[in-house]
Design a protein around this motif. Structure first.
Motif, short mmCIF file in Angstrom:
data_model
loop_
_atom_site.label_atom_id
_atom_site.label_comp_id
_atom_site.label_asym_id
_atom_site.label_seq_id
_atom_site.Cartn_x
_atom_site.Cartn_y
_atom_site.Cartn_z
N ILE A 1 29.18 33.96 45.89
CA ILE A 1 28.44 35.01 45.18
C ILE A 1 29.26 35.51 43.99
N ALA A 2 30.55 35.71 44.22
CA ALA A 2 31.40 36.27 43.17
C ALA A 2 31.63 35.29 42.02
N THR A 3 32.01 34.06 42.33
CA THR A 3 32.39 33.11 41.28
C THR A 3 31.19 32.37 40.68
N ASP A 4 30.26 31.94 41.50
CA ASP A 4 29.15 31.14 41.01
C ASP A 4 28.02 31.98 40.44
N VAL A 5 27.75 33.14 41.05
CA VAL A 5 26.61 33.96 40.63
C VAL A 5 27.02 35.04 39.63
N LEU A 6 28.12 35.76 39.92
CA LEU A 6 28.49 36.92 39.11
C LEU A 6 29.55 36.60 38.06
N GLY A 7 30.18 35.43 38.12
CA GLY A 7 31.11 35.03 37.07
C GLY A 7 32.53 35.48 37.25
N ALA A 8 32.96 35.79 38.49
CA ALA A 8 34.36 36.13 38.72
C ALA A 8 35.24 34.90 38.49
N ASN A 9 36.50 35.14 38.16
CA ASN A 9 37.41 34.05 37.84
C ASN A 9 38.01 33.40 39.07
N SER A 10 38.25 34.19 40.13
CA SER A 10 39.00 33.68 41.27
C SER A 10 38.52 34.34 42.55
N ALA A 11 38.82 33.68 43.68
CA ALA A 11 38.49 34.21 45.01
C ALA A 11 39.67 34.93 45.64
N SER A 12 40.80 35.02 44.97
CA SER A 12 41.96 35.71 45.54
C SER A 12 42.73 36.42 44.43
N LEU B 1 35.89 42.12 47.01
CA LEU B 1 34.73 41.60 47.72
C LEU B 1 33.79 40.83 46.79
N LEU B 2 33.87 41.12 45.49
CA LEU B 2 33.12 40.35 44.49
C LEU B 2 34.07 39.55 43.60
N GLY B 3 35.17 39.13 44.17
CA GLY B 3 36.09 38.26 43.47
C GLY B 3 37.06 39.01 42.57
N PHE B 4 37.73 38.26 41.68
CA PHE B 4 38.79 38.80 40.85
C PHE B 4 38.64 38.29 39.42
N GLY B 5 38.86 39.17 38.44
CA GLY B 5 38.75 38.79 37.06
C GLY B 5 37.31 38.50 36.65
N ASN B 6 37.16 37.82 35.52
CA ASN B 6 35.83 37.48 35.02
C ASN B 6 35.87 36.11 34.35
N SER B 7 34.82 35.78 33.63
CA SER B 7 34.73 34.44 33.03
C SER B 7 35.84 34.18 32.03
N GLY B 8 36.46 35.24 31.52
CA GLY B 8 37.55 35.07 30.57
C GLY B 8 38.90 34.84 31.22
N ARG C 1 38.57 57.16 43.70
CA ARG C 1 39.17 55.85 43.43
C ARG C 1 38.52 55.24 42.20
N GLN C 2 39.26 55.23 41.11
CA GLN C 2 38.80 54.55 39.89
C GLN C 2 38.89 53.05 40.10
N LYS C 3 37.96 52.30 39.48
CA LYS C 3 37.95 50.86 39.68
C LYS C 3 37.67 50.17 38.36
N PRO C 4 38.24 48.98 38.14
CA PRO C 4 37.97 48.26 36.89
C PRO C 4 36.51 47.82 36.84
N ASP C 5 35.98 47.75 35.63
CA ASP C 5 34.60 47.31 35.41
C ASP C 5 34.66 46.08 34.52
N ARG C 6 34.90 44.92 35.16
CA ARG C 6 35.24 43.72 34.41
C ARG C 6 34.16 42.62 34.42
N LEU C 7 33.21 42.66 35.34
CA LEU C 7 32.18 41.63 35.38
C LEU C 7 31.10 41.91 34.35
N ASP C 8 30.73 40.88 33.60
CA ASP C 8 29.70 41.04 32.58
C ASP C 8 28.32 41.25 33.18
N ALA C 9 28.07 40.66 34.36
CA ALA C 9 26.72 40.65 34.92
C ALA C 9 26.33 41.97 35.57
N VAL C 10 27.32 42.74 36.05
CA VAL C 10 27.00 43.95 36.81
C VAL C 10 27.98 45.06 36.44
#
Length: 281
Positions: A143-154, A191-198, A225-234
């Motif tokens: 879901i994270a890498t294929d659908v939402l465009g995260a860079n990594s699973a860890s 839970l939705l991966g790490f990083g983004n398409s870049g 808890r502040q959190k990064p907003d790095r995914l383009d899709a969501v």
């Protein structure tokens, strides 16, 4: 049949309840409670405290179960930790996220280590300062890498936390303040991966907790808890909660909270409750 998470924590709880107390020199509630990523602290934010009630020259351990239940998601956490000489903490958490609208399950493992580098929670003028690492491995990355465009699973979060308990500070009641700075590229804590398409895209974010002890056994407070907003899709929002904590004795702690997690993936306004139970030795 009980799942692997339940069996793991049942085994740890049995050992903690049946085994000898390694050390119990610290004051009630100063071991913190179970958090969603396994480290000692609040529900959402790791504190500088070292888990367990062992002080210098002693060991401590804890096992906890937690659950966050919001509109479209259910996050269950089972975790264990060990504290060594009130100086070093190691932890492991297994997170299971149920995405109700998609009938999908995402599991993540979090391996943590934390060390106290300066100061003390109660004594002296300097707050307790601890440095921590959390290495996270998403077990279901599609879901994270294929659908939402995260860079990594860890990925690995690094953080530094400062905690101080001020005795008789507010209306003759004890006041706990904690601030945490985290360097992370985790999307929704990983839970939705790490990083983004870049690629990797870490950011420094802030976290905070405040707790007021009504008496030695009961505390109320809030977390942010502040959190990064790095995914383009969501979009991704900060998390916050208001909590009530009960410490009937040094073996048991219970935390209940109202949680506002904002937008998660495609779903906005995720609000609901949080509950955790921890057994400490």
């Amino acid at each position: 049949m009980p799942d692997r998470k339940t069996r793991l924590v049942t085994l740890m709880l049995t050992g903690l309840l049946a085994g000898p107390a390694f050390g119990a020199s610290k004051i009630l509630a100063t071991s913190g409670a179970g958090s969603i990523e396994g480290a000692a602290g609040g529900g959402l934010v790791p504190w500088a405290v070292i888990g367990g009630y062992g002080s210098d020259g002693e060991w401590g351990a804890a096992a906890s179960l937690g659950r966050v239940d919001v509109d479209d998601f259910r996050l269950g956490t089972a975790s264990v930790l060990a504290g060594v000489h009130d100086r070093l903490e190691v932890s492991f958490a297994q997170q299971t996220l149920q995405v109700e609208p998609l009938d999908a399950v995402i599991e993540q493992h979090v391996y943590g280590v934390k060390t106290r580098v300066a100061g003390h929670l109660i004594y002296g003028r300097l707050p307790q300062l601890s440095f921590g690492l959390q290495h996270k491995v998403n077990q279901n990355p599609a879901i994270a890498t294929d659908v939402l465009g995260a860079n990594s699973a860890s990925g690995t979060d690094t953080y530094i936390a400062a905690s101080k308990l001020y005795l008789h500070a507010l209306f003759e009641r004890d006041l706990l303040l904690n601030g945490t700075l985290r360097y992370t590229d985790a999307n929704q804590t990983g839970l939705l991966g790490f990083g983004n398409s870049g690629g990797e895209d870490p950011q420094l974010v802030g976290e905070a907790s405040v707790g007021l002890f009504l008496n030695p056994n009961w505390a109320i407070g809030a977390e942010y808890r502040q959190k990064p907003d790095r995914l383009d899709a969501v979009d991704e929002d900060a998390w916050r909660d208001v909590f009530v904590a009960w410490f009937p004795n040094k073996r048991v702690s219970v935390v209940g909270a109202y949680a506002d997690l904002g937008s998660i993936a495609l779903w906005d306004d995720q609000q609901g409750w949080y509950l955790s139970v921890q057994i400490t030795n």
